[in-house]
Design an enzyme around this catalytic site. Sequence first.
Site, PDB file in Angstrom:
ATOM      1  N   GLY A 191      -7.299  -1.443  -0.637  1.00  0.00           N
ATOM      2  CA  GLY A 191      -7.591  -0.009  -0.596  1.00  0.00           C
ATOM      3  C   GLY A 191      -7.003   0.721  -1.786  1.00  0.00           C
ATOM      4  O   GLY A 191      -7.156   0.329  -2.943  1.00  0.00           O
ATOM      5  N   GLY A 192      -6.269   1.810  -1.468  1.00  0.00           N
ATOM      6  CA  GLY A 192      -5.710   2.652  -2.520  1.00  0.00           C
ATOM      7  C   GLY A 192      -4.825   1.876  -3.469  1.00  0.00           C
ATOM      8  O   GLY A 192      -4.801   2.130  -4.684  1.00  0.00           O
ATOM      9  N   GLY A 426     -23.715  -5.260 -36.552  1.00  0.00           N
ATOM     10  CA  GLY A 426     -22.864  -4.271 -35.897  1.00  0.00           C
ATOM     11  C   GLY A 426     -21.504  -4.850 -35.551  1.00  0.00           C
ATOM     12  O   GLY A 426     -20.485  -4.138 -35.567  1.00  0.00           O
ATOM     13  N   ALA A 427     -21.470  -6.133 -35.261  1.00  0.00           N
ATOM     14  CA  ALA A 427     -20.199  -6.748 -34.893  1.00  0.00           C
ATOM     15  C   ALA A 427     -19.220  -6.723 -36.072  1.00  0.00           C
ATOM     16  O   ALA A 427     -18.013  -6.586 -35.882  1.00  0.00           O
ATOM     17  CB  ALA A 427     -20.424  -8.172 -34.410  1.00  0.00           C
TER      18      ALA A 427
HETATM   19  C1  HXC Z   1      -0.972   0.489   8.835  1.00  0.00           C
HETATM   20  C2  HXC Z   1      -1.083  -1.756   8.532  1.00  0.00           C
HETATM   21  C3  HXC Z   1      -2.055  -1.595   7.549  1.00  0.00           C
HETATM   22  C4  HXC Z   1      -2.469  -0.277   7.223  1.00  0.00           C
HETATM   23  C5  HXC Z   1      -1.672  -3.696   7.774  1.00  0.00           C
HETATM   24  N1  HXC Z   1      -0.881  -3.073   8.653  1.00  0.00           N
HETATM   25  N2  HXC Z   1      -2.410  -2.820   7.088  1.00  0.00           N
HETATM   26  N3  HXC Z   1      -0.544  -0.718   9.174  1.00  0.00           N
HETATM   27  N4  HXC Z   1      -1.897   0.748   7.896  1.00  0.00           N
HETATM   28  N5  HXC Z   1      -3.366  -0.040   6.273  1.00  0.00           N
HETATM   29  C6  HXC Z   1       0.062  -3.657   9.582  1.00  0.00           C
HETATM   30  C7  HXC Z   1      -0.616  -4.424  10.691  1.00  0.00           C
HETATM   31  O1  HXC Z   1      -0.960  -3.548  11.733  1.00  0.00           O
HETATM   32  C8  HXC Z   1       0.473  -5.391  11.103  1.00  0.00           C
HETATM   33  O2  HXC Z   1       1.417  -4.699  11.903  1.00  0.00           O
HETATM   34  C9  HXC Z   1       1.156  -5.700   9.784  1.00  0.00           C
HETATM   35  O3  HXC Z   1       0.807  -4.648   8.897  1.00  0.00           O
HETATM   36  C10 HXC Z   1       0.683  -6.993   9.184  1.00  0.00           C
HETATM   37  O4  HXC Z   1      -0.736  -6.961   9.150  1.00  0.00           O
HETATM   38  P1  HXC Z   1      -1.631  -8.209   9.575  1.00  0.00           P
HETATM   39  O5  HXC Z   1      -3.015  -7.747   9.651  1.00  0.00           O
HETATM   40  O6  HXC Z   1      -1.018  -8.837  10.796  1.00  0.00           O
HETATM   41  O7  HXC Z   1      -1.383  -9.173   8.333  1.00  0.00           O
HETATM   42  P2  HXC Z   1      -2.404 -10.140   7.653  1.00  0.00           P
HETATM   43  O8  HXC Z   1      -3.131 -10.945   8.648  1.00  0.00           O
HETATM   44  O9  HXC Z   1      -1.574 -10.871   6.624  1.00  0.00           O
HETATM   45  O10 HXC Z   1      -3.460  -9.222   6.917  1.00  0.00           O
HETATM   46  C11 HXC Z   1      -3.044  -8.321   5.890  1.00  0.00           C
HETATM   47  C12 HXC Z   1      -4.212  -7.383   5.507  1.00  0.00           C
HETATM   48  C13 HXC Z   1      -4.774  -6.730   6.783  1.00  0.00           C
HETATM   49  C14 HXC Z   1      -5.292  -8.211   4.806  1.00  0.00           C
HETATM   50  C15 HXC Z   1      -3.663  -6.393   4.516  1.00  0.00           C
HETATM   51  O11 HXC Z   1      -3.688  -6.164   7.494  1.00  0.00           O
HETATM   52  C16 HXC Z   1      -5.751  -5.652   6.458  1.00  0.00           C
HETATM   53  O12 HXC Z   1      -6.912  -5.950   6.212  1.00  0.00           O
HETATM   54  N6  HXC Z   1      -5.295  -4.387   6.523  1.00  0.00           N
HETATM   55  C17 HXC Z   1      -6.167  -3.273   6.237  1.00  0.00           C
HETATM   56  C18 HXC Z   1      -6.535  -3.265   4.776  1.00  0.00           C
HETATM   57  C19 HXC Z   1      -7.400  -2.101   4.377  1.00  0.00           C
HETATM   58  O13 HXC Z   1      -8.607  -2.100   4.613  1.00  0.00           O
HETATM   59  N7  HXC Z   1      -6.770  -1.071   3.855  1.00  0.00           N
HETATM   60  C20 HXC Z   1      -7.504   0.002   3.328  1.00  0.00           C
HETATM   61  C21 HXC Z   1      -6.913   1.225   3.818  1.00  0.00           C
HETATM   62  S1  HXC Z   1      -7.917   2.523   3.136  1.00  0.00           S
HETATM   63  P3  HXC Z   1       2.223  -5.437  13.079  1.00  0.00           P
HETATM   64  O14 HXC Z   1       2.984  -4.311  13.718  1.00  0.00           O
HETATM   65  O15 HXC Z   1       1.223  -6.069  13.932  1.00  0.00           O
HETATM   66  O16 HXC Z   1       3.099  -6.425  12.380  1.00  0.00           O
HETATM   67  C22 HXC Z   1      -7.198   2.957   1.697  1.00  0.00           C
HETATM   68  C23 HXC Z   1      -7.905   4.112   1.076  1.00  0.00           C
HETATM   69  C24 HXC Z   1      -7.267   4.613  -0.150  1.00  0.00           C
HETATM   70  O17 HXC Z   1      -6.251   2.452   1.240  1.00  0.00           O
HETATM   71  C25 HXC Z   1      -8.334   5.024  -1.111  1.00  0.00           C
HETATM   72  C26 HXC Z   1      -7.789   5.464  -2.415  1.00  0.00           C
HETATM   73  C27 HXC Z   1      -8.851   5.480  -3.476  1.00  0.00           C
END
Ligand code: HXC
Length: 536
Positions: A191-192, A426-427
């Site tokens: 994501g971000g 051009g290169a």
């Molecule tokens: C809150 C999060 C989180 C998030 C992970 N966790 N991502 N908590 N916000 N974005 C937490 C999980 O709930 C979990 O908590 C712990 O972190 C570990 O995550 P897992 O999923 O168990 O780990 P893993 O299997 O290793 O997978 C990691 C991961 C997956 C691939 C990063 O968690 C994931 O896909 N997360 C979401 C990624 C995503 O789509 N982010 C985009 C956000 S939007 P517990 O308590 O169970 O340990 C964004 C927009 C910004 O960023 C735009 C700017 C331009």
Amino acid sequence: MSISELDITAEELERAVRPAPPSMDRLRDDLGRLRQDIADGDHRGVERQRALGKRTARERLDLLLDEGSFVELDMLRRHRAQGLGMERQRPHTDGVVTGSGTIDGRRVFVYAQDFTIYGGSLGEAHALKIQKVMELALSTGAPFIGLNDSGGARIQEGVMSLNGYGGIFQRYVQASGVIPQISVVLGPCAGGAAYSTALADFTFMAGDTAQLYLTGPDVVEAVTGERVTHAELGGAQVHGSRSGVATFVHDDEEECLASVRDLLSMLPSNNLGRPPAAPPCGATTDLRPRLAEIVPAEQNKLYDMREVLAELVDDGEFLETHRNWAGNVICALARIDGEVVGVVANQPTVLAGVLDAKAAQKAARFVRFCDAFSIPLVTLVDVPGFLPGKDQEYEGVIRHGAKLLYAYCEATVPRISVIVRKAYGGAYIVMDSRSIGTDLSLAWPTNEVAVMGAEGAVNIIYRRQLAAAADPVTERAELLERYKRELIHPTYTAERGLVDDVIDPAETRMAIARGLAMLRDKRKHSAPRKHGNVPL
Ligand code: HXC
């Protein structure tokens, strides 16, 4: 009984019943224990991190920074988010370790995300901590390094997470060209967080654990129906060789962090300083006869430009950016007679060294970095032209080629170009020709500078004559000979002042070293304007 009946004043009574304030020693011990607990982290989270082959945030900082140099800031910071049970889960640090330390004795500012806390995701407090060290890096003129291991915007904190990212992006842009900014991806970077890598000057990725994407595999499947693994979507190999997002790819975290230290040893701390120079090592008189053996005189024969580069730079050592992406152009930092230079060179072993859309983007960004940070440019030219074809035109080779052109045209650092063999069309212009402002243009006797090579040129300008010829084979041979004799002989370009000298290949290292010395005090002069409109 009232107080007035006691033989004691109200103040004495209050002092007697008030508990004794804790001693300084106890306060210090309590704080010490708290700090130790925070530093130890959540036991299960740390175990899980290790099981994935990853180090903790603090272990990574230990590898990156000089021993004992890290000064942590905001260790006690906690989020103040409400709702979804967040009030009950307020770990200190808020999932990111921030502060400052030194690398080879030079100051840097850093953050390291802690995946064991909310998956390293970025909420309001987490973002403010990163922004604080970014501001300190900018105000003190020190490089900024981010170690990423994060699920992206913290979902529970909603818009405040997004706002936090926006503030970070804004600061990356403000610091761009003022201090070197480095992003290191050591786990998920989703994501971000992914944009922090794109805005930085250099992005490192480590081994199998680094994953970099805007949306993870689950979202990809939900939206497109396509099933894809983390590695296929955004692994280190993908970004190192296909997307070009990763500047450096390493097998593991240790090697990756050591490489960050290596890179920094070649960069100035900010745009007002010079890159750290090593003592001169006699390059101004160093003849390299092997150069003429490496490069065949025949224009179409292949050789590895890396071998040429190794002869030209101190100790044969150079640090290549995007080594496995757009390999038809080489971009590398190296030293010549102790002074750091940025080298841009065509690579005949890949696509015969043509420029294409990717190569132009790669070199353009490199040239701009070098120019922003006072790193002189050395360009080694052996280029048959731009890659022709529908694919390239559709990919926007004109737009991307213009980036490289723009980057060179605007560069005010010392610029030296060496035409090793061919430089067509051009290169030729784009590869730091005299016409776009190179300061010193050198050429080997094998140089051929022309609109195009002899074969193509003769076919076009003598098409009718060849069609009507009684003996087209002999006619063509004669026309080729004439074209070469009259238009691309070794001193043709030098006679017109577009090359300053035609040199013996063996003298190339010394000629560049002398050129760098001659240009060392080159002054920057650019017309006042708000900014140009780079073809982004
Ligand atoms: C809150 C999060 C989180 C998030 C992970 N966790 N991502 N908590 N916000 N974005 C937490 C999980 O709930 C979990 O908590 C712990 O972190 C570990 O995550 P897992 O999923 O168990 O780990 P893993 O299997 O290793 O997978 C990691 C991961 C997956 C691939 C990063 O968690 C994931 O896909 N997360 C979401 C990624 C995503 O789509 N982010 C985009 C956000 S939007 P517990 O308590 O169970 O340990 C964004 C927009 C910004 O960023 C735009 C700017 C331009």
